[in-house]
Design a protein around this motif. Structure first.
Motif, short mmCIF file in Angstrom:
data_model
loop_
_atom_site.label_atom_id
_atom_site.label_comp_id
_atom_site.label_asym_id
_atom_site.label_seq_id
_atom_site.Cartn_x
_atom_site.Cartn_y
_atom_site.Cartn_z
N GLY A 25 0.80 -1.33 0.27
CA GLY A 25 0.01 0.12 0.04
C GLY A 25 0.62 1.45 -0.23
O GLY A 25 0.40 2.19 -0.14
N ALA A 26 1.86 1.15 0.67
CA ALA A 26 3.07 2.79 1.12
C ALA A 26 3.95 2.86 -0.69
O ALA A 26 3.39 3.93 -0.98
CB ALA A 26 3.96 2.18 1.81
N MET A 27 3.84 1.66 -1.17
CA MET A 27 3.79 2.06 -2.51
C MET A 27 3.54 2.38 -3.31
O MET A 27 3.54 3.43 -4.08
CB MET A 27 5.19 0.60 -3.87
CG MET A 27 6.20 0.27 -3.27
SD MET A 27 6.45 -1.54 -4.14
CE MET A 27 5.32 -2.98 -3.13
N GLY A 28 2.06 1.91 -3.31
CA GLY A 28 1.42 2.96 -4.17
C GLY A 28 0.47 4.32 -3.47
O GLY A 28 0.74 5.46 -4.65
N GLN A 29 1.45 4.76 -2.43
CA GLN A 29 0.30 5.68 -1.77
C GLN A 29 1.87 7.14 -1.86
O GLN A 29 2.08 7.69 -2.62
CB GLN A 29 0.06 6.43 -0.70
CG GLN A 29 -1.38 5.96 -0.25
CD GLN A 29 -1.50 6.08 1.08
OE1 GLN A 29 -1.09 6.05 2.18
NE2 GLN A 29 -2.63 4.98 1.70
N GLY A 31 5.11 5.84 -3.90
CA GLY A 31 6.19 5.80 -4.82
C GLY A 31 7.33 5.25 -4.40
O GLY A 31 7.76 5.50 -2.91
N MET A 32 8.13 4.28 -5.21
CA MET A 32 9.30 3.37 -5.05
C MET A 32 10.49 4.82 -4.90
O MET A 32 11.55 4.42 -3.65
CB MET A 32 9.11 2.39 -6.61
CG MET A 32 10.59 1.75 -5.98
SD MET A 32 10.30 0.96 -4.22
CE MET A 32 9.11 -1.04 -4.61
N GLY A 33 10.28 5.84 -4.90
CA GLY A 33 11.57 6.96 -5.17
C GLY A 33 11.05 6.92 -3.95
O GLY A 33 12.14 7.19 -3.18
N TYR A 34 9.81 7.62 -3.36
CA TYR A 34 10.69 7.89 -2.03
C TYR A 34 10.73 6.57 -0.80
O TYR A 34 11.63 6.71 -0.38
CB TYR A 34 9.03 8.03 -1.05
CG TYR A 34 8.82 8.97 -0.02
CD1 TYR A 34 9.63 9.68 0.84
CD2 TYR A 34 7.88 8.03 0.69
CE1 TYR A 34 9.60 10.16 1.91
CE2 TYR A 34 8.18 8.23 2.18
CZ TYR A 34 8.73 9.29 3.00
OH TYR A 34 8.26 9.79 4.18
N ILE A 48 -6.63 2.26 4.46
CA ILE A 48 -6.36 2.02 4.98
C ILE A 48 -4.91 1.48 5.15
O ILE A 48 -4.33 0.60 5.97
CB ILE A 48 -7.29 0.03 3.49
CG1 ILE A 48 -7.65 -0.34 5.10
CG2 ILE A 48 -5.98 0.54 2.27
CD1 ILE A 48 -7.72 -2.37 4.03
N THR A 49 -4.34 1.44 3.86
CA THR A 49 -2.93 1.53 4.19
C THR A 49 -1.81 2.43 5.41
O THR A 49 -0.93 1.55 6.84
CB THR A 49 -2.10 2.47 3.09
OG1 THR A 49 -2.44 1.75 2.03
CG2 THR A 49 -0.13 1.96 2.95
#
Length: 131
Positions: A25-29, A31-34, A48-49
């Motif tokens: 969920g964190a990747m979606g919110q 981003g992988m860069g962050y 929900i994340t």
């Protein structure tokens, strides 16, 4: 390995699953860069994340309390029917707690948290009484 130790191992794996769900969920919110950065800039997970993030923290705290009780009982060879029941209550309550938290079911979440915590306290009391 006793059933109580198996329950501890299963709960550890369950906590790993919560971490995977939270990170997905964190990747979606965020981003992988962050997520790959030093994260000097604080960003908050939402929905929900965010609830899974808080449930993960709570689950790690629950494990930090549950594991020593089980390990003390193992060292004292204090396992029995009552310890197995308490460990089962703990794991069922904790497994149900996470989706209740994720879905925002506050009353049910609190009841499940209380059941898991009470089971942990009972395990400590039984550990103190074990020879």
């Amino acid at each position: 390995m006793s059933s109580e130790l198996n329950i501890l191992a299963l709960y550890g794996l369950f906590t790993c699953l919560i971490l995977i769900l939270k990170m997905t969920g964190a990747m979606g919110q965020l981003g992988m860069g962050y997520l790959l950065s030093s994260r000097d800039e604080h960003r908050t997970l939402t929905g929900i994340t965010g609830r899974l993030d808080r449930a993960l923290t709570n689950s790690i705290t629950a494990m930090a309390l549950f594991a020593p009780a089980i390990l003390i009982l193992a060292l004292k060879e204090g396992f029995g029917g009552a310890t197995l029941t308490a460990a089962q209550v703990f794991v069922v309550a904790r497994v149900l707690y996470v989706p209740a938290y994720g879905l925002g079911l506050t009353g049910i979440r609190t009841l499940l948290w209380t059941a898991g915590f009470a089971a942990t306290v009972v395990l400590y009391l039984m550990a103190l009484m074990a020879s």
